[in-house]
Each structure stands twice: as C-alpha cells, then as structure tokens.
Write a protein that holds these residues in place. Sequence first.
Motif, PDB file in Angstrom:
ATOM      1  N   ALA A   1       0.816  -1.217   0.000  1.00 44.55           N
ATOM      2  CA  ALA A   1       0.000   0.000   0.000  1.00 44.55           C
ATOM      3  C   ALA A   1       0.845   1.260   0.000  1.00 44.55           C
ATOM      4  CB  ALA A   1      -0.946  -0.005   1.203  1.00 44.55           C
ATOM      5  N   THR A   2       1.948   1.230   0.747  1.00 49.63           N
ATOM      6  CA  THR A   2       2.806   2.414   0.808  1.00 49.63           C
ATOM      7  C   THR A   2       3.931   2.361  -0.213  1.00 49.63           C
ATOM      8  OG1 THR A   2       4.230   1.432   2.481  1.00 49.63           O
ATOM      9  CG2 THR A   2       2.366   2.720   3.264  1.00 49.63           C
ATOM     10  N   ASN A   3       4.157   1.188  -0.791  1.00 54.00           N
ATOM     11  CA  ASN A   3       5.233   1.002  -1.763  1.00 54.00           C
ATOM     12  C   ASN A   3       6.563   1.496  -1.215  1.00 54.00           C
ATOM     13  OD1 ASN A   3       5.700  -0.171  -4.302  1.00 54.00           O
ATOM     14  ND2 ASN A   3       5.863   1.811  -5.293  1.00 54.00           N
ATOM     15  N   LYS A   4       6.812   1.233   0.066  1.00 56.23           N
ATOM     16  CA  LYS A   4       8.020   1.740   0.698  1.00 56.23           C
ATOM     17  C   LYS A   4       9.242   1.019   0.160  1.00 56.23           C
ATOM     18  CE  LYS A   4       7.704  -1.281   4.756  1.00 56.23           C
ATOM     19  NZ  LYS A   4       6.325  -1.796   4.621  1.00 56.23           N
ATOM     20  N   LEU A   5      10.396   1.676   0.295  1.00 59.82           N
ATOM     21  CA  LEU A   5      11.641   1.104  -0.189  1.00 59.82           C
ATOM     22  C   LEU A   5      12.303   0.258   0.886  1.00 59.82           C
ATOM     23  CD1 LEU A   5      13.342   4.000  -2.172  1.00 59.82           C
ATOM     24  CD2 LEU A   5      12.135   2.018  -3.074  1.00 59.82           C
ATOM     25  N   ILE A   6      12.738  -0.930   0.456  1.00 62.19           N
ATOM     26  CA  ILE A   6      13.540  -1.810   1.285  1.00 62.19           C
ATOM     27  C   ILE A   6      14.968  -1.711   0.756  1.00 62.19           C
ATOM     28  CG2 ILE A   6      13.882  -4.149   2.130  1.00 62.19           C
ATOM     29  CD1 ILE A   6      11.164  -2.921   2.868  1.00 62.19           C
ATOM     30  N   PHE A   7      15.891  -1.259   1.586  1.00 58.06           N
ATOM     31  CA  PHE A   7      17.257  -1.039   1.144  1.00 58.06           C
ATOM     32  C   PHE A   7      18.099  -2.293   1.289  1.00 58.06           C
ATOM     33  CE2 PHE A   7      17.988   3.351  -0.039  1.00 58.06           C
ATOM     34  CZ  PHE A   7      16.832   3.960   0.401  1.00 58.06           C
ATOM     35  N   GLY A   8      19.083  -2.399   0.384  1.00 61.26           N
ATOM     36  CA  GLY A   8      20.054  -3.473   0.458  1.00 61.26           C
ATOM     37  C   GLY A   8      21.089  -3.205   1.533  1.00 61.26           C
ATOM     38  N   THR A   9      21.997  -4.168   1.688  1.00 64.32           N
ATOM     39  CA  THR A   9      22.996  -4.113   2.755  1.00 64.32           C
ATOM     40  C   THR A   9      24.136  -3.144   2.445  1.00 64.32           C
ATOM     41  OG1 THR A   9      23.932  -6.090   1.720  1.00 64.32           O
ATOM     42  CG2 THR A   9      22.544  -6.412   3.657  1.00 64.32           C
ATOM     43  N   GLY A  10      24.247  -2.696   1.205  1.00 61.72           N
ATOM     44  CA  GLY A  10      25.232  -1.678   0.845  1.00 61.72           C
ATOM     45  C   GLY A  10      26.554  -2.237   0.355  1.00 61.72           C
ATOM     46  N   THR A  11      27.183  -1.518  -0.569  1.00 64.00           N
ATOM     47  CA  THR A  11      28.534  -1.823  -1.057  1.00 64.00           C
ATOM     48  C   THR A  11      29.365  -0.556  -0.936  1.00 64.00           C
ATOM     49  OG1 THR A  11      27.823  -3.521  -2.625  1.00 64.00           O
ATOM     50  CG2 THR A  11      29.936  -2.435  -3.054  1.00 64.00           C
ATOM     51  N   LEU A  12      30.412  -0.631  -0.139  1.00 67.67           N
ATOM     52  CA  LEU A  12      31.295   0.514   0.063  1.00 67.67           C
ATOM     53  C   LEU A  12      32.434   0.446  -0.948  1.00 67.67           C
ATOM     54  CD1 LEU A  12      31.772   3.005   1.785  1.00 67.67           C
ATOM     55  CD2 LEU A  12      33.137   1.605   3.335  1.00 67.67           C
ATOM     56  N   LEU A  13      32.451   1.426  -1.852  1.00 66.07           N
ATOM     57  CA  LEU A  13      33.443   1.459  -2.931  1.00 66.07           C
ATOM     58  C   LEU A  13      34.465   2.552  -2.669  1.00 66.07           C
ATOM     59  CD1 LEU A  13      34.514   0.763  -5.789  1.00 66.07           C
ATOM     60  CD2 LEU A  13      32.876   2.433  -6.691  1.00 66.07           C
ATOM     61  N   ALA A  14      35.742   2.188  -2.783  1.00 71.75           N
ATOM     62  CA  ALA A  14      36.824   3.170  -2.690  1.00 71.75           C
ATOM     63  C   ALA A  14      37.647   3.076  -3.963  1.00 71.75           C
ATOM     64  CB  ALA A  14      37.692   2.905  -1.465  1.00 71.75           C
ATOM     65  N   VAL A  15      37.766   4.187  -4.675  1.00 69.27           N
ATOM     66  CA  VAL A  15      38.555   4.219  -5.898  1.00 69.27           C
ATOM     67  C   VAL A  15      39.808   5.037  -5.621  1.00 69.27           C
ATOM     68  CG1 VAL A  15      38.616   4.814  -8.337  1.00 69.27           C
ATOM     69  CG2 VAL A  15      36.448   4.102  -7.276  1.00 69.27           C
ATOM     70  N   GLN A  16      40.945   4.355  -5.693  1.00 68.44           N
ATOM     71  CA  GLN A  16      42.229   5.000  -5.394  1.00 68.44           C
ATOM     72  C   GLN A  16      42.792   5.674  -6.642  1.00 68.44           C
ATOM     73  OE1 GLN A  16      42.905   4.887  -2.248  1.00 68.44           O
ATOM     74  NE2 GLN A  16      41.394   3.312  -1.743  1.00 68.44           N
ATOM     75  N   PRO A  17      43.310   6.912  -6.499  1.00 66.94           N
ATOM     76  CA  PRO A  17      43.868   7.619  -7.677  1.00 66.94           C
ATOM     77  C   PRO A  17      45.194   7.011  -8.102  1.00 66.94           C
ATOM     78  CG  PRO A  17      44.094   8.948  -5.693  1.00 66.94           C
ATOM     79  CD  PRO A  17      43.282   7.748  -5.295  1.00 66.94           C
TER      80      PRO A  17
END
Lengths: 112, 115
Positions: free
Chosen positions: A96-112
């Motif tokens: 009814a609310t169509n609420k968002l269920i979030f994933g566990t996350g991916t932490l990305l680090a891009v080194q120069p």
Amino acid sequence: TQLLEQSPQFLSIQEGENLTVYCNSSSVFSSLQWYRQEPGEGPVLLVTVVTGGEVKKLKRLTFQFGDARKDSSLHITAAQPGDTGLYLCAGADGGATNKLIFGTGTLLAVQP
Amino acid sequence: GAGVSQSPRYKVAKRGQDVALRCDPISGHVSLFWYQQALGQGPEFLTYFQNEAQLDKSGLPSDRFFAERPEGSVSTLKIQRTQQEDSAVYLCASSSGKRRISPLHFGNGTRLTVT
C-alpha cells in the motif's frame, strides 16, 4: 520479510578499473532503485528500473534489472575517485505504501 | 533551501534521556519516510506518513519510538528513554507522492550517539 543482499560488501580498486556490484533477493520487487551515499550525507538517487530485463545507462554506469525482478546489477566502467561512496540498491515492496527496502550496501573506494 | 532539512545534525544523549529529531521536507511533498541507518549499512525503514496520516509504523523497533506530522509538513521522531542500541543515523526522506514510483529526496540525517 523482503531482504536485499549486496555483494561485495567492500571494494577497493584503482582508478580506471571496471567493477560490478550485485543486488540479490528471493522476493520480487515492483521496481528497484540505486542510490549513492557519501559520508555525512543522505543517499542520492541514481536510477529507477521498473521492467524485468531493463538496462539503463548513466554515463559510465550501467544498471540492469533481472528478468524475474528479483535482482539487479550496477557496472561501472573506468572508475574514478569521484565514484567513491556507499552504493545502495532499494526495492519497492509493492504494498500500500510502496516503501523502499534497502540493500545491505557496497562501500566502494577508488584509489587515484 | 529546496532540499530536506534535518536538525540537529548531531545529538549526544545519556542513556535514559528522551530525544526529538526534526525533519523539514520539501515543500508540497505528500509522502514522508523515516529510516534508521547503522554505520556502513543500508537504511532500515521506520515509519511512513502521507500528509498527516501515519500509514505505516511497522518498522519502529519499540514503543519507545514515536513519530508525528501533525500538520502534514514538519515531522518529529521522538525516542524515549534512549538506549545504547539506538545509536545510529536517522534519515528523513520526502517524495511528491504524485506517482506510484516517486523519487525519494533524503536529508543529511541526524547522528544520534547514546552514551
């Protein structure tokens, strides 16, 4: 309970490399969104996918929604330091609310 | 500004104290959500308002958590008798609600630390 598992949990790569982040569930979602979150800020919407099999491109980012609408992937080509952040997938539960269920996350680090 | 505003940005509370977290959504946005986010994890749904009506509070972890949006704009999340496990970032998000799939606009959150 609808759960979204993301893999990998952490990813550290060099500038210019390609990467793929996966978002998997045993549940069907009516739509799926990808967000990026930087430290001290709220998540910012990158894309919404609705149709099974849908592919969307946003510059160097390619998003795909699985045929069965249970999984999704995010592919980044030639990663740059500015891509660093926490990537979150989120499925709309279709209720009814169509609420968002979030994933566990991916932490990305891009080194120069 | 035109975005979602949350205050305070940081809150330190002693265990047992009550706290109140404020959210100013984007003007005219019908839908308002509260989420709780642990460090490095995805946000977890707490509660949802459509205008002033709280339509879903299934994510509130205990009866110590209470949310309101009396005039359909500003919302307050109140936590009574805070516990250490309440330490987290509390995010507020709003959307226009005009379409079934409306983009969520998040505030920068309130980081609560319970000592």
